[in-house]
Structures are given as structure tokens and as C-alpha cells.
Design an enzyme around this catalytic site. Sequence first.
Site, PDB file in Angstrom:
ATOM      1  N   THR A 191       0.598  -0.970  -0.201  1.00 42.78           N
ATOM      2  CA  THR A 191      -0.086  -0.289  -0.502  1.00 42.78           C
ATOM      3  C   THR A 191       0.934   1.222   0.405  1.00 42.78           C
ATOM      4  OG1 THR A 191      -1.898  -1.451   1.502  1.00 42.78           O
ATOM      5  CG2 THR A 191      -2.163   0.495   0.921  1.00 42.78           C
ATOM      6  N   THR A 192       1.960   1.152   0.766  1.00 46.36           N
ATOM      7  CA  THR A 192       2.701   2.443   0.865  1.00 46.36           C
ATOM      8  C   THR A 192       4.071   2.492  -0.324  1.00 46.36           C
ATOM      9  OG1 THR A 192       3.307   1.667   2.864  1.00 46.36           O
ATOM     10  CG2 THR A 192       5.001   3.091   2.054  1.00 46.36           C
ATOM     11  N   ARG A 198      -7.783  -1.585   6.268  1.00 44.49           N
ATOM     12  CA  ARG A 198      -8.516  -0.829   4.778  1.00 44.49           C
ATOM     13  C   ARG A 198      -9.694  -1.126   4.330  1.00 44.49           C
ATOM     14  NH1 ARG A 198      -4.909   2.507   2.426  1.00 44.49           N
ATOM     15  NH2 ARG A 198      -2.893   3.624   4.040  1.00 44.49           N
ATOM     16  N   TYR A 239      -2.119 -10.552   5.610  1.00 43.29           N
ATOM     17  CA  TYR A 239      -1.776  -9.062   5.652  1.00 43.29           C
ATOM     18  C   TYR A 239      -3.092  -8.503   6.639  1.00 43.29           C
ATOM     19  CZ  TYR A 239      -1.577  -3.674   5.175  1.00 43.29           C
ATOM     20  OH  TYR A 239      -0.878  -2.034   5.516  1.00 43.29           O
ATOM     21  N   LYS A 262       1.369  -9.672   8.883  1.00 42.76           N
ATOM     22  CA  LYS A 262       2.312  -8.979   8.686  1.00 42.76           C
ATOM     23  C   LYS A 262       0.814  -8.150   9.599  1.00 42.76           C
ATOM     24  CE  LYS A 262       2.911  -4.819   7.159  1.00 42.76           C
ATOM     25  NZ  LYS A 262       2.718  -3.310   5.676  1.00 42.76           N
ATOM     26  N   TYR A 305     -13.955  -4.729   0.041  1.00 41.54           N
ATOM     27  CA  TYR A 305     -14.693  -4.403  -0.970  1.00 41.54           C
ATOM     28  C   TYR A 305     -16.046  -5.223  -0.332  1.00 41.54           C
ATOM     29  CZ  TYR A 305     -18.328  -1.202  -2.894  1.00 41.54           C
ATOM     30  OH  TYR A 305     -19.734  -1.215  -2.939  1.00 41.54           O
ATOM     31  N   ILE A 363       7.165  -4.486   9.517  1.00 40.16           N
ATOM     32  CA  ILE A 363       7.195  -4.159   7.802  1.00 40.16           C
ATOM     33  C   ILE A 363       6.435  -3.066   8.499  1.00 40.16           C
ATOM     34  CG2 ILE A 363       5.495  -4.724   5.885  1.00 40.16           C
ATOM     35  CD1 ILE A 363       5.951  -7.302   6.389  1.00 40.16           C
TER      36      ILE A 363
END
Length: 297
Positions: free
Chosen positions: A46-47, A140, A135, A164, A109, A206
Amino acid sequence: MAIFEGSGVAIVTPFFEDETIHYEKLDQLIDFHCENGTDSIIICGTTGESPTLSEEEHMQVVKFAVERVRGRIPVIAGTGSNATRTAIDMSREAVEYGVDGLLLISPYYNKATQKGMEAHFTAVAREAKAPVILYNVAGRTGINIEATTIANLVRDVDNIVGVKEASGNISQVAKIMSLTDGKIDLYSGNDDQIVPLLSLGGKGVISVLANVAPQETHDICELFFQGKVKESAALQLKALPLIDQLFCQVNPIPVKKAMNLMGWECGPLRMPLTELPPEQTEKLAKAMREFGIQIQK
């Protein structure tokens, strides 16, 4: 054996002003991390603005990272998707390029039930045939991967090896470690909780912070591993004001601004992300200076 121990950087993706990918700059960033304590590169997370990369761009960036790292430290590719077939295809391609592991976010979503997530991660892991780190970031994705689900996956799928954890829920983290008998590679997904997760048996972090402070993020982990818990905690606490500013808006808005303040010229953000406002930029710059990071502009 864990894919890595210590600090894995969730690396930014640099762009030119026209928003095309700046590969020369990415090459420089990779060298910077390899030379300054970073223990692993997590590419296209995402980063790295993966939601705005086309699938072709995404895979080109993964391939480039593997080629440029040249085995100096492990490379982990973010290849998750809310479509299982897409996640399988991207994961298999990343493995062909030589990544050391995969980071798979839970379906977002459209979400999934806990059983649905078990089926999703199992299908991707078994086709990808590479070490997988789950993750968990409900903030999010809108859905939490429950501790029992993680434990089931680690027990039943040989190459699902880690998680993560970015839920922020230390009780959940403790339950994961209990249900897996500690036989899981646990990484903090929150820079302000590195030491607490290490204390529960974590392998590292992370990290977003590692983009601007790679050596210090590595040192938080390394000091802890050396039994210097007091020193590790002190460095974690010293970093908190900077971490707060790096998350003053949606990641990676602040960290990309921080990189540009350091003179890295990582370029703009792709919409719908927008630039950090001046008043928050000033606070970010102040926190960076107080942490000892030199501002170039």
C-alpha cells in the site's frame, strides 16, 4: 526459518512529475536500503501506491526490484487482491521473477467470510508455491482475519508462514501466537507497536518509518534481539512523535512528502491521494528534524 528478521521497508514507489514510474530513483532507494540496515524490501505494498498501479506496472516494478536487489536482502512482493484469480496470477508471476516471499492482503470491499478467506489464501498459496505472509489490516479492508483463521491456515498450508498484524489489537496478536504455539513469523504492521509485538515472539516489522529512518528501525529490532530491551523500547518511544506525523493522513501521503523533504525527489502521489497540506507538512518537518533527519528543502 523466517523470510527475514528485523526491519522490512514497505518501500514507496517514486514517480516522475507526469506520474510515470521513476525506475532510476527506485534503484537509488533500493541501494540506500541495502546499505543502511534495512533487512527486507516489501515492494508494491500500500505504501508503494499499489492500488493505483496497473497490473502491468505492478509486475514490472516487482521484477525490477528483484533484479536490482541482486540477492542482497530478501524481496517480498505485495500480490494480494480482492479477486482470488488475480492474486494467483500475480503471485505466480512474482515467484517466476524470483521474489523471496509474498504479502497477501485479505480481500477488500467484497470482503469474505472467515471460511472464504481460508479458501482464498489457501488457493493462492498452493498455486504460488512461495512463502506467504498474510496481511491483516481491517482499517483498510473492512474485515479482520480472526486469530483462529490464521492458526488454521498456518497449520494446514505449509507455505503460509507468517502474518503482518496491523489490527492494533495486542490481545488478538497474543491469541494468534498462543493458537499457533508461536510457530508463525509475526511482523508488526504498526510502527508504534514494534516492541510490543517483538515481546510476544515477533520476527520484526514491515515498516513505513523505515523509508525515512532505515537504520533506526532496524536498530529497534536488533537491540531487542540482543536482549537490550530497555534500549529498544527507548528508541521506539523516541520515534513516536515522528510516527504520529507519518500517519497524520492516509499512508503514504505523509511518508512520500517526508521523502521529498529529504531531497529524494520521489515525485507526486497518484490520485485519489492528494498532497499533504502546508500546516501538516510543517509539523512533519519539525518531527523529522527533532528525530535527527536532515531536511533538504
